[in-house]
Design a protein around this motif. Structure first.
Motif, PDB file in Angstrom:
ATOM      1  N   VAL A  57       1.214  -1.126  -0.057  1.00  0.00           N
ATOM      2  CA  VAL A  57       0.010   0.076  -0.005  1.00  0.00           C
ATOM      3  C   VAL A  57       0.910   1.597  -0.480  1.00  0.00           C
ATOM      4  O   VAL A  57       0.917   2.176  -1.155  1.00  0.00           O
ATOM      5  N   ALA A  58       2.128   1.109   0.956  1.00  0.00           N
ATOM      6  CA  ALA A  58       2.608   2.468   0.830  1.00  0.00           C
ATOM      7  C   ALA A  58       3.852   2.396  -1.047  1.00  0.00           C
ATOM      8  O   ALA A  58       3.152   3.786  -0.771  1.00  0.00           O
ATOM      9  N   TYR A  59       3.849   1.632  -1.212  1.00  0.00           N
ATOM     10  CA  TYR A  59       4.180   1.747  -2.436  1.00  0.00           C
ATOM     11  C   TYR A  59       3.640   1.866  -3.363  1.00  0.00           C
ATOM     12  O   TYR A  59       3.639   3.166  -4.678  1.00  0.00           O
ATOM     13  N   ALA A  60       1.684   1.750  -3.046  1.00  0.00           N
ATOM     14  CA  ALA A  60       1.251   2.245  -4.069  1.00  0.00           C
ATOM     15  C   ALA A  60       0.702   3.612  -3.939  1.00  0.00           C
ATOM     16  O   ALA A  60       0.159   3.410  -5.111  1.00  0.00           O
ATOM     17  N   LYS A  61       0.761   3.754  -3.022  1.00  0.00           N
ATOM     18  CA  LYS A  61       0.247   5.387  -2.322  1.00  0.00           C
ATOM     19  C   LYS A  61       1.280   6.314  -3.148  1.00  0.00           C
ATOM     20  O   LYS A  61       1.854   7.450  -3.676  1.00  0.00           O
ATOM     21  N   ALA A  62       2.533   6.141  -3.391  1.00  0.00           N
ATOM     22  CA  ALA A  62       4.061   6.646  -3.354  1.00  0.00           C
ATOM     23  C   ALA A  62       3.667   6.744  -5.060  1.00  0.00           C
ATOM     24  O   ALA A  62       4.303   7.676  -5.539  1.00  0.00           O
ATOM     25  N   ILE A  63       3.272   5.699  -6.053  1.00  0.00           N
ATOM     26  CA  ILE A  63       3.601   5.634  -7.198  1.00  0.00           C
ATOM     27  C   ILE A  63       2.535   6.754  -7.366  1.00  0.00           C
ATOM     28  O   ILE A  63       2.258   7.661  -8.489  1.00  0.00           O
ATOM     29  N   HIS A  64       1.440   6.781  -6.487  1.00  0.00           N
ATOM     30  CA  HIS A  64      -0.519   7.435  -7.023  1.00  0.00           C
ATOM     31  C   HIS A  64      -0.017   8.800  -6.995  1.00  0.00           C
ATOM     32  O   HIS A  64       0.273   9.802  -7.442  1.00  0.00           O
TER      33      HIS A  64
ATOM     34  N   VAL B 269       0.553  13.025 -14.495  1.00  0.00           N
ATOM     35  CA  VAL B 269       0.404  11.967 -16.076  1.00  0.00           C
ATOM     36  C   VAL B 269      -0.493  11.224 -15.659  1.00  0.00           C
ATOM     37  O   VAL B 269      -0.121  11.074 -16.672  1.00  0.00           O
ATOM     38  N   CYS B 270      -0.828  11.047 -14.326  1.00  0.00           N
ATOM     39  CA  CYS B 270      -2.539  10.582 -14.648  1.00  0.00           C
ATOM     40  C   CYS B 270      -2.898  11.693 -13.391  1.00  0.00           C
ATOM     41  O   CYS B 270      -2.677  11.848 -12.661  1.00  0.00           O
ATOM     42  N   ASP B 271      -4.503  11.897 -13.004  1.00  0.00           N
ATOM     43  CA  ASP B 271      -5.303  12.074 -12.330  1.00  0.00           C
ATOM     44  C   ASP B 271      -5.306  11.757 -11.018  1.00  0.00           C
ATOM     45  O   ASP B 271      -5.436  11.657 -10.422  1.00  0.00           O
ATOM     46  N   GLY B 272      -5.259  10.290 -11.343  1.00  0.00           N
ATOM     47  CA  GLY B 272      -4.881   9.862 -10.257  1.00  0.00           C
ATOM     48  C   GLY B 272      -6.168   9.118  -9.731  1.00  0.00           C
ATOM     49  O   GLY B 272      -6.403   8.389  -8.153  1.00  0.00           O
ATOM     50  N   ASN B 273      -7.305   9.463 -10.335  1.00  0.00           N
ATOM     51  CA  ASN B 273      -8.835   9.500 -10.054  1.00  0.00           C
ATOM     52  C   ASN B 273      -9.226   7.512 -10.103  1.00  0.00           C
ATOM     53  O   ASN B 273      -9.294   7.456 -10.555  1.00  0.00           O
ATOM     54  N   MET B 274      -9.125   7.366  -8.698  1.00  0.00           N
ATOM     55  CA  MET B 274      -9.178   5.348  -8.700  1.00  0.00           C
ATOM     56  C   MET B 274     -11.033   5.358  -8.931  1.00  0.00           C
ATOM     57  O   MET B 274     -11.042   4.403  -9.016  1.00  0.00           O
TER      58      MET B 274
ATOM     59  N   GLU C 201     -12.557   6.532 -10.925  1.00  0.00           N
ATOM     60  CA  GLU C 201     -13.023   6.434 -12.118  1.00  0.00           C
ATOM     61  C   GLU C 201     -12.309   5.303 -12.691  1.00  0.00           C
ATOM     62  O   GLU C 201     -12.334   5.482 -13.998  1.00  0.00           O
ATOM     63  N   GLY C 202     -11.025   4.314 -12.061  1.00  0.00           N
ATOM     64  CA  GLY C 202     -10.039   3.425 -12.311  1.00  0.00           C
ATOM     65  C   GLY C 202      -9.356   4.187 -13.232  1.00  0.00           C
ATOM     66  O   GLY C 202      -8.424   3.797 -14.246  1.00  0.00           O
ATOM     67  N   SER C 203      -8.662   5.383 -12.663  1.00  0.00           N
ATOM     68  CA  SER C 203      -7.491   5.878 -13.414  1.00  0.00           C
ATOM     69  C   SER C 203      -6.489   4.925 -13.000  1.00  0.00           C
ATOM     70  O   SER C 203      -4.926   5.307 -13.261  1.00  0.00           O
ATOM     71  N   LEU C 204      -6.436   4.453 -12.045  1.00  0.00           N
ATOM     72  CA  LEU C 204      -5.400   3.774 -11.375  1.00  0.00           C
ATOM     73  C   LEU C 204      -6.139   2.271 -11.198  1.00  0.00           C
ATOM     74  O   LEU C 204      -6.771   2.448 -10.107  1.00  0.00           O
ATOM     75  N   ARG C 205      -5.321   1.303 -10.652  1.00  0.00           N
ATOM     76  CA  ARG C 205      -5.308  -0.024 -11.212  1.00  0.00           C
ATOM     77  C   ARG C 205      -4.750  -0.882 -10.884  1.00  0.00           C
ATOM     78  O   ARG C 205      -3.941  -0.504 -11.173  1.00  0.00           O
ATOM     79  N   PHE C 206      -4.462  -1.739  -9.432  1.00  0.00           N
ATOM     80  CA  PHE C 206      -3.582  -2.154  -9.342  1.00  0.00           C
ATOM     81  C   PHE C 206      -4.249  -4.495  -9.715  1.00  0.00           C
ATOM     82  O   PHE C 206      -4.829  -4.637  -9.386  1.00  0.00           O
ATOM     83  N   ASP C 207      -2.558  -4.807  -9.734  1.00  0.00           N
ATOM     84  CA  ASP C 207      -2.498  -5.972  -9.821  1.00  0.00           C
ATOM     85  C   ASP C 207      -1.655  -6.879  -9.022  1.00  0.00           C
ATOM     86  O   ASP C 207      -0.029  -5.894  -8.856  1.00  0.00           O
TER      87      ASP C 207
ATOM     88  N   PHE D 123      -7.303   1.464  -2.441  1.00  0.00           N
ATOM     89  CA  PHE D 123      -5.799   0.915  -1.644  1.00  0.00           C
ATOM     90  C   PHE D 123      -5.953  -0.190  -0.314  1.00  0.00           C
ATOM     91  O   PHE D 123      -5.737  -0.742   0.192  1.00  0.00           O
ATOM     92  N   ARG D 124      -7.359   0.385  -0.275  1.00  0.00           N
ATOM     93  CA  ARG D 124      -8.214  -1.050   0.941  1.00  0.00           C
ATOM     94  C   ARG D 124      -8.156  -1.811   0.373  1.00  0.00           C
ATOM     95  O   ARG D 124      -7.947  -3.155   1.242  1.00  0.00           O
TER      96      ARG D 124
END
Lengths: 482, 97
Positions: free
Chosen positions: A171-178, A186-191, A193-199, A224-225
């Motif tokens: 989660v800390a890594y995902a937040k740092a990238i966000h 680079v990205c609006d980070g609006n989760m 609206e699906g602008s950032l998704r994790f696998d 993140f949750r």
């Protein structure tokens, strides 16, 4: 959740970031969110026969900016490939992606854990690709509706090494990238609206094992949750299975947030299954040193170094510096106010406190703030020059926010809010108060300092907040001194 | 690699490819396709282990286009060859993973 005793966890993340462009990666169709279904998927996005894709320059610019932000290697020559798979939301029957020669290779990012410990996470690569459409299952019984507006939306897939050792670190890594993606625009980070998704690729192994365990890939986590919950449940599932003596197989799983479990979706595909081959409709892309250098020259100061500078230059605490440096707009706003006032701490207190509180309350971005840095600087200047008290400043701030004034100094004058610094006006008030509250006065004289607030508060009340609290404090002490 | 297609495989392929199958031409089609497959088999004899794949024969590079919306989408026109298009959505038999 703590990691089960006797086990260690290895996690690598693939982050799909939608690049904030006006048009799609391979066509001139719009990327705007929330439009009528299939109103933004043109013949190229639909893969109609005879169409020819092209490459949007902005996706390269944004990918390079990200690559520089993580100190990765920018490949001056990159290439697109076809990844073949059949699914109704992918009308062409293949996705155009970068398999062998991605735009960014390597890099790293620093993360801060919950206990403030710091760690460097390695990035394997970041490549460009197109998004697929969206399937809608609840519209018509027995059918799946397909909206292809999202098809062809540019994505940057950021792949990490399996350096993450817990859900918290992931989660800390995902937040740092966000943070970095939004900071660099680079990205609006609006989760939502699906602008950032994790696998998340998750595996477990006994603490003394050298080789990584068999991994499962949990697809499409959009918060993140959910990322944290999915990893924790997957770790427990794998440990339970191995403890029972079962053998794990590599698979792709989906997280069900209602049942808090991951479910097998399909056995994991390998690269061979996708039959990658060079995209024949697109030539290799070569970017010049001038293209890269131009982006390099215009890179903003990044959140990490900026936070360090805020601490040394303006004397901010670590927490304040990280918060203000973490958002580019907020950091710029703070820095302007600090430069105007020459009072960094006060500027930080106002921006982090009153301003941010109001912005959050009304769900506004810093760029939408009705109070400008100049106005906030002027307001803080009035406090620093002892013209108004901190309490009155809040009234002036409210007036600025509500648009009742644009000039703090003029407003203070017009409303008669200047601080009463005339000792002759305050002294009788103090004498009366001490006489009316002899017990409290005696206790304060005896060292019960908490009572100072009581008396100062009474004077502030009597003057309508216009007295200077420091001056009142000093005068009370003088009166009580033997 | 097997180089022989039989009639059943040809019929199955025509179903999968949604192409019309003409039984009276099947032997002719079969012979033509098998001839192509033999040519493909001949290629397998060539040693290519140390030859890098050639994706594009010309030493040219892709030009990049400005980030501008240039397309207006007529979804009704684009949906003409879709068997099931309703309320702006393409419908396919239910697919849930």
């Amino acid at each position: 959740m703590s990691i089960p005793v006797g086990w260690q966890v290895d996690i690598g993340l693939e982050i799909h970031a939608q690049l904030s462009t006006q048009s799609k990666i391979f066509s001139g169709a719009s990327t705007a969110f929330g439009e009528a279904p299939n109103s933004q998927a043109c013949a190229i996005d639909l893969g109609m026969p005879g169409v020819l894709p092209r490459v949007n320059a902005a996706v390269y610019e944004k990918a390079v900016r990200f690559g520089l932000g993580v100190t990765g290697t920018i490949n001056s020559e990159s290439r697109f490939d076809r990844k073949n798979y059949f699914y109704p939301d992918l009308p062409k029957g293949y996705q155009i992606t970068q398999m062998d020669e991605p735009i960014v290779v390597g890099g790293h990012i620093q993360i801060t854990g919950k206990d403030q410990s710091e760690k460097v996470v390695r990035i394997t690569r970041a490549h460009l690709e197109e998004d697929a459409g969206k399937s809608i299952h609840d519209f018509k019984p027995s059918f799946t509706g397909i909206d292809l507006n999202r098809a062809g939306t540019p994505l940057l897939e950021i792949v990490s090494e399996p350096d993450l050792k817990s859900a918290d670190e992931a989660v800390a890594y995902a937040k740092a990238i966000h943070q970095l993606l939004t900071y660099l625009d680079v990205c609006d980070g609006n989760m939502a609206e699906g602008s950032l998704r994790f696998d998340a690729n998750v595996s477990v192994r006994p603490v003394d094992a050298q080789d990584l365990g068999v991994r499962s890939e949990i697809k499409n986590l959009n918060s993140f949750r959910f990322l944290e919950q999915a990893i924790n449940h997957e770790v427990q599932r794998q440990v339970d299975a191995l403890t029972r003596g079962e053998t794990l197989t590599q698979d792709t799983r989906l997280f069900d947030p209602d049942r808090l479990e991951t479910r097998a979706m399909r056995s994991k595909e390998t690269a061979t299954d996708y039959r990658y081959f060079p995209e024949p409709d697109l030539l290799p892309v070569k970017i010049s040193d001038a293209f890269i250098n131009d982006i390099k020259d215009n890179m903003p100061e990044l959140p990490g170094p900026r936070s360090v500078r805020f601490q040394s230059e303006f004397g901010l605490s670590l927490a304040d510096a990280q918060l203000l440096a973490g958002d580019r707009g907020l950091g710029d706003f703070f820095e302007q106010v600090a430069m105007i006032t020459g009072n960094g701490r006060s500027a930080a207190n106002w921006v982090r406190g009153d301003l941010l509180g109001k912005l959050n309350e009304q769900n506004l971005n810093i760029s939408e703030s009705p109070v400008s840095p100049d106005q906030m600087g002027a307001l803080i200047g009035l406090i620093d020059d002892d013209i108004i008290s901190g309490k009155t400043a809040k009234t002036v701030f409210a007036a600025l926010w509500a648009g009742e004034t644009t000039q703090p100094a003029e407003y203070v004058k017009a409303q008669g809010l200047e601080q009463v610094s005339d000792a002759g006006a305050i002294e009788p008030l103090i004498e009366t108060l001490l006489a009316e509250h002899p017990k409290q006065a005696e206790d304060l004289r005896a060292g019960k300092d908490k009572l100072m607030g009581f008396f100062v508060g009474k004077v502030m009340q009597a003057t309508g907040g216009k007295a200077n609290p420091q001056q009142v404090n000093a005068m009370i002490r003088q009166k009580l001194s033997p | 690699m097997s180089t022989h297609l039989d009639e059943k495989t040809l019929r199955d392929m025509s179903v999968l490819a949604a192409l019309p199958y003409e039984p009276n031409q099947s032997m002719e089609t079969l012979a033509a396709l098998n001839e192509v497959l033999e040519l493909v088999s001949a290629l397998e004899a060539v040693e290519v282990d140390n030859v890098p794949p050639l994706a594009h024969p010309l030493e040219r590079f892709q030009s990049l286009t400005p980030d501008q919306v240039t397309e207006t989408v007529d979804s009704e026109a684009l949906s003409q060859n879709a068997p099931n298009f309703e309320d702006g959505l393409y419908f396919v038999p239910r697919v849930i993973e």
